[in-house]
Motif scaffolding. Structure first.
Motif, PDB file in Angstrom:
ATOM      1  N   VAL A   1     -27.623 -15.671  39.875  1.00 22.08           N
ATOM      2  CA  VAL A   1     -27.073 -14.745  40.880  1.00 22.08           C
ATOM      3  C   VAL A   1     -26.124 -13.707  40.283  1.00 22.08           C
ATOM      4  N   ALA A   2     -25.668 -13.936  39.051  1.00 25.58           N
ATOM      5  CA  ALA A   2     -24.618 -13.083  38.481  1.00 25.58           C
ATOM      6  C   ALA A   2     -25.155 -11.832  37.802  1.00 25.58           C
ATOM      7  N   ARG A   3     -24.472 -10.740  38.054  1.00 27.07           N
ATOM      8  CA  ARG A   3     -24.736  -9.505  37.326  1.00 27.07           C
ATOM      9  C   ARG A   3     -24.030  -9.557  35.975  1.00 27.07           C
ATOM     10  N   ALA A   4     -22.934 -10.315  35.913  1.00 31.04           N
ATOM     11  CA  ALA A   4     -22.159 -10.443  34.676  1.00 31.04           C
ATOM     12  C   ALA A   4     -21.551 -11.834  34.596  1.00 31.04           C
ATOM     13  N   VAL A   5     -21.308 -12.291  33.366  1.00 27.82           N
ATOM     14  CA  VAL A   5     -20.637 -13.567  33.117  1.00 27.82           C
ATOM     15  C   VAL A   5     -19.344 -13.256  32.369  1.00 27.82           C
ATOM     16  N   VAL A   6     -18.224 -13.783  32.860  1.00 28.04           N
ATOM     17  CA  VAL A   6     -16.933 -13.550  32.221  1.00 28.04           C
ATOM     18  C   VAL A   6     -16.303 -14.905  31.896  1.00 28.04           C
ATOM     19  N   ALA A   7     -15.999 -15.116  30.618  1.00 30.14           N
ATOM     20  CA  ALA A   7     -15.344 -16.356  30.190  1.00 30.14           C
ATOM     21  C   ALA A   7     -13.860 -16.277  30.549  1.00 30.14           C
ATOM     22  N   THR A   8     -13.312 -17.391  31.041  1.00 25.19           N
ATOM     23  CA  THR A   8     -11.904 -17.404  31.468  1.00 25.19           C
ATOM     24  C   THR A   8     -10.993 -18.112  30.480  1.00 25.19           C
ATOM     25  N   GLU A   9     -11.587 -18.895  29.585  1.00 27.40           N
ATOM     26  CA  GLU A   9     -10.790 -19.719  28.677  1.00 27.40           C
ATOM     27  C   GLU A   9      -9.854 -18.893  27.805  1.00 27.40           C
ATOM     28  N   GLY A  10      -8.591 -19.300  27.766  1.00 24.83           N
ATOM     29  CA  GLY A  10      -7.607 -18.642  26.929  1.00 24.83           C
ATOM     30  C   GLY A  10      -7.224 -17.256  27.418  1.00 24.83           C
ATOM     31  N   ARG A  11      -7.567 -16.929  28.652  1.00 25.65           N
ATOM     32  CA  ARG A  11      -7.246 -15.608  29.210  1.00 25.65           C
ATOM     33  C   ARG A  11      -6.380 -15.760  30.444  1.00 25.65           C
ATOM     34  N   THR A  12      -5.492 -14.808  30.648  1.00 24.79           N
ATOM     35  CA  THR A  12      -4.693 -14.796  31.877  1.00 24.79           C
ATOM     36  C   THR A  12      -5.573 -14.300  33.020  1.00 24.79           C
ATOM     37  N   PRO A  13      -5.191 -14.592  34.270  1.00 21.12           N
ATOM     38  CA  PRO A  13      -5.953 -14.056  35.404  1.00 21.12           C
ATOM     39  C   PRO A  13      -6.065 -12.528  35.346  1.00 21.12           C
ATOM     40  N   GLU A  14      -5.031 -11.868  34.855  1.00 15.68           N
ATOM     41  CA  GLU A  14      -5.046 -10.406  34.733  1.00 15.68           C
ATOM     42  C   GLU A  14      -6.109  -9.951  33.723  1.00 15.68           C
ATOM     43  N   ASP A  15      -6.186 -10.665  32.580  1.00 15.85           N
ATOM     44  CA  ASP A  15      -7.198 -10.349  31.566  1.00 15.85           C
ATOM     45  C   ASP A  15      -8.610 -10.573  32.112  1.00 15.85           C
ATOM     46  N   VAL A  16      -8.771 -11.671  32.859  1.00 17.13           N
ATOM     47  CA  VAL A  16     -10.083 -11.971  33.441  1.00 17.13           C
ATOM     48  C   VAL A  16     -10.455 -10.885  34.458  1.00 17.13           C
ATOM     49  N   ALA A  17      -9.488 -10.481  35.278  1.00 19.01           N
ATOM     50  CA  ALA A  17      -9.737  -9.426  36.272  1.00 19.01           C
ATOM     51  C   ALA A  17     -10.166  -8.135  35.572  1.00 19.01           C
ATOM     52  N   ASP A  18      -9.489  -7.782  34.492  1.00 15.02           N
ATOM     53  CA  ASP A  18      -9.864  -6.584  33.728  1.00 15.02           C
ATOM     54  C   ASP A  18     -11.297  -6.705  33.199  1.00 15.02           C
ATOM     55  N   ALA A  19     -11.651  -7.886  32.690  1.00 17.02           N
ATOM     56  CA  ALA A  19     -13.000  -8.111  32.159  1.00 17.02           C
ATOM     57  C   ALA A  19     -14.048  -7.979  33.270  1.00 17.02           C
ATOM     58  N   VAL A  20     -13.719  -8.464  34.476  1.00 19.50           N
ATOM     59  CA  VAL A  20     -14.634  -8.350  35.619  1.00 19.50           C
ATOM     60  C   VAL A  20     -14.830  -6.876  35.975  1.00 19.50           C
ATOM     61  N   LEU A  21     -13.724  -6.136  36.047  1.00 22.12           N
ATOM     62  CA  LEU A  21     -13.804  -4.704  36.377  1.00 22.12           C
ATOM     63  C   LEU A  21     -14.635  -3.957  35.335  1.00 22.12           C
ATOM     64  N   ASP A  22     -14.429  -4.284  34.067  1.00 17.15           N
ATOM     65  CA  ASP A  22     -15.208  -3.656  32.986  1.00 17.15           C
ATOM     66  C   ASP A  22     -16.691  -4.010  33.112  1.00 17.15           C
ATOM     67  N   ALA A  23     -16.965  -5.283  33.355  1.00 13.88           N
ATOM     68  CA  ALA A  23     -18.352  -5.754  33.434  1.00 13.88           C
ATOM     69  C   ALA A  23     -19.108  -5.070  34.572  1.00 13.88           C
ATOM     70  N   LEU A  24     -18.411  -4.835  35.686  1.00 14.68           N
ATOM     71  CA  LEU A  24     -19.055  -4.197  36.845  1.00 14.68           C
ATOM     72  C   LEU A  24     -18.865  -2.674  36.855  1.00 14.68           C
ATOM     73  N   GLU A  25     -18.150  -2.192  35.829  1.00 17.86           N
ATOM     74  CA  GLU A  25     -17.865  -0.752  35.725  1.00 17.86           C
ATOM     75  C   GLU A  25     -17.190  -0.226  36.978  1.00 17.86           C
ATOM     76  N   LEU A  26     -16.174  -0.973  37.443  1.00 17.19           N
ATOM     77  CA  LEU A  26     -15.391  -0.567  38.608  1.00 17.19           C
ATOM     78  C   LEU A  26     -14.073   0.036  38.152  1.00 17.19           C
ATOM     79  N   LYS A  27     -13.590   0.971  38.909  1.00 19.46           N
ATOM     80  CA  LYS A  27     -12.319   1.625  38.590  1.00 19.46           C
ATOM     81  C   LYS A  27     -11.180   0.965  39.352  1.00 19.46           C
ATOM     82  N   LYS A  28     -10.045   0.868  38.689  1.00 20.98           N
ATOM     83  CA  LYS A  28      -8.871   0.288  39.331  1.00 20.98           C
ATOM     84  C   LYS A  28      -8.250   1.297  40.301  1.00 20.98           C
ATOM     85  N   ALA A  29      -7.637   0.745  41.361  1.00 20.72           N
ATOM     86  CA  ALA A  29      -6.962   1.607  42.358  1.00 20.72           C
ATOM     87  C   ALA A  29      -5.688   2.184  41.751  1.00 20.72           C
TER      88      ALA A  29
END
Length: 174
Positions: free
Chosen positions: A146-174
């Motif tokens: 079901v996933a368009r992208a896979v983002v590993a969370t290990e050793g990353r802060t929630p902020e880092d994971v969120a950035d990786a998700v935004l990058d993976a989906l090519e979304l712009k931050k508000a």
């Protein structure tokens, strides 16, 4: 951002991976709202998920989950987190097709550290490490499907994971 045709981001992955925490960070970054189908189920049923499992059984919970996912995908345009087992349902997987779904992934050691061995997680009550591995063997192909992208969370802060998700989906931050 998606319009009224569904969520901007849908997070899937195992229990304890941080879908809710990362989802809130993502919603903030995107200037939108966060919704969690597990929270919806608790609000609608008036029972904690562990109580639903014990009192009414897993099949009943899965039916509530199917309804919660269907409603949330239809109504919510922000960031949506699904319960760990939601992808087990074929109808749910079909509903997620073509949507901006991200699989948040972690290994078993991280899962045990995050979920704890005494947490009220009904599916991990007996032999949590082995049970988690079994659940992941069953669910990983479905998360990946079901996933368009896979983002590993290990050793990353929630902020880092969120950035990786935004990058993976090519979304712009508000």
């Amino acid at each position: 951002m998606s319009g009224p045709d569904g969520p901007a981001v849908v997070l899937v992955g195992p229990m304890g991976v941080g879908k809710s925490t990362v989802g809130r960070v993502l919603a903030d970054r995107l200037g939108t709202t966060f919704r969690d189908t597990d929270t919806d189920i608790v609000a609608t049923s008036g029972k904690e998920i562990s109580e639903i499992f014990i009192d009414l059984g897993e099949p009943h919970f899965r039916e509530l989950e199917r309804q919660a996912v269907r409603t949330a995908v239809a109504e919510h345009t922000g960031v949506l987190a699904l319960g760990g087992g939601a992808v087990m349902d074929e109808g749910t997987r079909a509903l997620l097709a073509g949507r901006p779904v991200v699989f948040l992934e972690m290994g078993v050691a991280e899962a045990v550290r995050r979920t704890g061995l005494d947490a009220p997680r009904p599916l991990l009550a007996v032999n949590p490490r082995q049970r988690w591995r079994e659940l992941m063997e069953q669910r990983r192909p479905l998360y990946t499907e079901v996933a368009r992208a896979v983002v590993a969370t290990e050793g990353r802060t929630p902020e880092d994971v969120a950035d990786a998700v935004l990058d993976a989906l090519e979304l712009k931050k508000a």
